[in-house]
Design a protein around this motif. Structure first.
Motif, mmCIF file in Angstrom:
data_model
loop_
_atom_site.group_PDB
_atom_site.id
_atom_site.type_symbol
_atom_site.label_atom_id
_atom_site.label_comp_id
_atom_site.label_asym_id
_atom_site.label_seq_id
_atom_site.Cartn_x
_atom_site.Cartn_y
_atom_site.Cartn_z
ATOM 1 N N ALA A 199 -39.407 78.036 -89.356
ATOM 2 C CA ALA A 199 -38.954 77.518 -88.000
ATOM 3 C C ALA A 199 -37.798 78.254 -87.359
ATOM 4 C CB ALA A 199 -38.556 75.828 -88.495
ATOM 5 N N GLY A 200 -37.403 77.945 -86.195
ATOM 6 C CA GLY A 200 -36.463 78.651 -85.390
ATOM 7 C C GLY A 200 -36.751 79.047 -84.005
ATOM 8 N N SER A 201 -36.138 79.995 -83.566
ATOM 9 C CA SER A 201 -36.442 80.696 -82.207
ATOM 10 C C SER A 201 -37.118 81.776 -82.545
ATOM 11 C CB SER A 201 -35.047 81.070 -81.732
ATOM 12 O OG SER A 201 -35.279 82.004 -80.655
ATOM 13 N N PRO A 202 -38.260 82.097 -81.795
ATOM 14 C CA PRO A 202 -39.182 83.355 -81.849
ATOM 15 C C PRO A 202 -38.325 84.371 -81.216
ATOM 16 C CG PRO A 202 -39.798 81.983 -80.099
ATOM 17 C CD PRO A 202 -38.715 81.321 -80.708
ATOM 18 N N PHE A 203 -37.216 84.434 -80.873
ATOM 19 C CA PHE A 203 -36.563 85.508 -80.368
ATOM 20 C C PHE A 203 -35.361 85.993 -80.977
ATOM 21 C CE2 PHE A 203 -38.486 83.336 -76.624
ATOM 22 C CZ PHE A 203 -39.362 84.255 -76.086
ATOM 23 N N THR A 204 -35.197 85.596 -82.293
ATOM 24 C CA THR A 204 -34.053 85.965 -83.175
ATOM 25 C C THR A 204 -34.683 86.075 -84.423
ATOM 26 O OG1 THR A 204 -33.836 83.356 -83.906
ATOM 27 C CG2 THR A 204 -32.572 84.516 -82.175
ATOM 28 N N THR A 205 -36.042 86.291 -84.829
ATOM 29 C CA THR A 205 -36.419 86.723 -86.263
ATOM 30 C C THR A 205 -37.666 87.549 -85.767
ATOM 31 O OG1 THR A 205 -37.441 85.618 -88.238
ATOM 32 C CG2 THR A 205 -37.755 84.481 -86.189
ATOM 33 N N GLN A 206 -38.155 88.265 -86.924
ATOM 34 C CA GLN A 206 -39.239 88.871 -87.105
ATOM 35 C C GLN A 206 -40.372 88.328 -87.769
ATOM 36 O OE1 GLN A 206 -40.115 91.810 -85.188
ATOM 37 N NE2 GLN A 206 -38.674 91.101 -83.871
ATOM 38 N N SER A 207 -40.392 87.133 -88.055
ATOM 39 C CA SER A 207 -41.364 86.175 -88.520
ATOM 40 C C SER A 207 -42.158 85.396 -87.602
ATOM 41 C CB SER A 207 -40.997 85.508 -89.779
ATOM 42 O OG SER A 207 -40.150 86.090 -90.660
ATOM 43 N N PRO A 208 -43.351 85.082 -88.007
ATOM 44 C CA PRO A 208 -44.155 84.326 -87.068
ATOM 45 C C PRO A 208 -43.232 82.823 -87.303
ATOM 46 C CG PRO A 208 -45.598 85.047 -88.553
ATOM 47 C CD PRO A 208 -44.265 85.532 -88.972
ATOM 48 N N VAL A 209 -43.157 82.098 -85.939
ATOM 49 C CA VAL A 209 -42.103 80.903 -85.794
ATOM 50 C C VAL A 209 -43.061 79.853 -85.194
ATOM 51 C CG1 VAL A 209 -40.492 79.797 -84.686
ATOM 52 C CG2 VAL A 209 -40.124 82.390 -85.312
ATOM 53 N N VAL A 210 -43.022 78.785 -85.916
ATOM 54 C CA VAL A 210 -43.542 77.249 -85.791
ATOM 55 C C VAL A 210 -42.392 76.593 -84.489
ATOM 56 C CG1 VAL A 210 -44.489 75.213 -86.194
ATOM 57 C CG2 VAL A 210 -44.838 77.120 -87.754
ATOM 58 N N THR A 211 -42.733 76.523 -83.309
ATOM 59 C CA THR A 211 -42.089 75.865 -82.452
ATOM 60 C C THR A 211 -42.254 74.568 -81.849
ATOM 61 O OG1 THR A 211 -43.444 76.929 -80.551
ATOM 62 C CG2 THR A 211 -41.573 78.117 -81.583
ATOM 63 N N HIS A 212 -43.653 74.402 -81.957
ATOM 64 C CA HIS A 212 -43.946 72.902 -81.512
ATOM 65 C C HIS A 212 -44.900 72.398 -82.664
ATOM 66 C CE1 HIS A 212 -42.982 74.808 -77.578
ATOM 67 N NE2 HIS A 212 -42.908 73.594 -76.963
#
Length: 317
Positions: A44-57
């Motif tokens: 979970a988090g911001s997709p623009f600050t990590t190099q992992s798949p991010v759950v946003t919604h």
């Protein structure tokens, strides 16, 4: 988002989605039954600050008892962008390319939980920056159970994006609607499930809603005129303007209030209530008028002036 009235309408309509609720991505990631169905390493988090798949919604919906009381979960996953390529600088030294948002692989995943069993029902992937909106709705009385709607973010400059709605609960997912819009939400018109879409309108500073009704497993535009959605919005806009007038000070009104007034005037015109629409356009001009009003307010006032003048000059008034 180009105009505040869409945000207001979507917020007010949330209460109509009985049983639907936003879920924190952390809760989904902490549930072993769901985590194993998500991309490996999802966080979970911001997709623009990590190099992992991010759950946003994440949204959840509990189906009625007549449909087995299943729980439906929808999630948006933004995958990492590829590493930036070094750019050759003058003199032979390399330096990182200028940082800017990049299109990612973005997917919407929908799961159905019945007891302890969780099964994936939909996986839809698209190149985008993320998603503007995600929504689930129950479809009582129809041959399918659930609608999942997503608006993809394909631009960093505007809120316009592709909207897709899928029907779930049948033998296979069915694409019920696909189009471009500035926003959407699920609603109920006269007790029947509908979708309200705000298509982009190059001729106006504000967008008017278009109501779609279910025809089998497809969404089709409702006949124009006399929509309960338009009537409800007019009542809500009237209340916003009354509240503002009660505490108004000198000077131009805030942009949100002017957008509400312009949307109200356009809805009155669309409904064929010409004298009321002319008066409403004059109200927009009065609200936006003030020494030093900015360009956004001036654009609203100019549109209201031209639309009102055209109505007054139209034959048969």
């Amino acid at each position: 988002m180009r105009n505040w009235t869409i945000a207001i309408a979507c917020a007010l309509a949330t209460a109509t989605l009985v049983g639907a609720e936003d879920v924190l991505p952390e809760r989904l990631l902490a549930a072993p039954a769901f985590k194993k169905l998500l991309p490996r390493g999802a966080v979970a988090g911001s997709p623009f600050t990590t190099q992992s798949p991010v759950v946003t919604h994440v949204q959840a919906l509990r189906a009625p008892a007549a449909q087995g009381s299943a729980v439906w979960i929808a999630a948006i996953v933004v995958h990492p962008a590829p590493p930036a390529r070094p750019r050759q600088a003058t003199g032979g030294a390399s330096r990182p390319a200028a940082q800017k948002p990049e299109l990612r692989d973005v997917e919407v995943l929908v799961f159905r939980q019945q007891g302890e069993r969780v099964a994936r029902q939909l996986e839809r992937r698209r190149r985008a920056y993320g998603a503007h909106a995600l929504s689930l709705a129950s479809l009582p009385g129809l041959e399918v159970n659930v609608a999942i709607g997503v608006q993809w973010a394909e631009s960093t400059a505007t809120h316009v994006g592709p909207v897709e709605v899928h029907c779930l609960g049948g033998a296979r997912p069915v694409l019920a609607f696909s189009g471009q819009a500035e926003g959407f939400y699920f609603d109920a018109e006269d007790g029947a499930p509908t979708m309200v879409l705000y298509p982009a309108d190059a001729t106006s500073q504000v967008c008017l809603p278009t109501v779609y009704r279910w025809h089998g497993q497809r969404l089709v535009p409702a006949p124009a005129g006399g929509s309960p959605v338009a009537d409800r919005l007019l009542r809500e806009y009237d209340e916003v303007l009354r509240s503002y007038a009660a505490g108004r000070t000198s000077g131009a009104a805030p942009l949100m209030v002017v957008d509400v007034a312009l949307s109200r005037a356009r809805l009155l015109e669309q409904s064929g209530r010409r004298p009321e629409a002319v008066k409403a356009y004059r109200t927009v001009i009065a609200l936006a008028a003030a020494p030093g009003a900015d360009a956004l307010l001036a654009a609203r006032a100019s549109e209201a002036s031209s639309r009102g003048a055209r109505l007054e000059a139209a034959p048969g008034r």
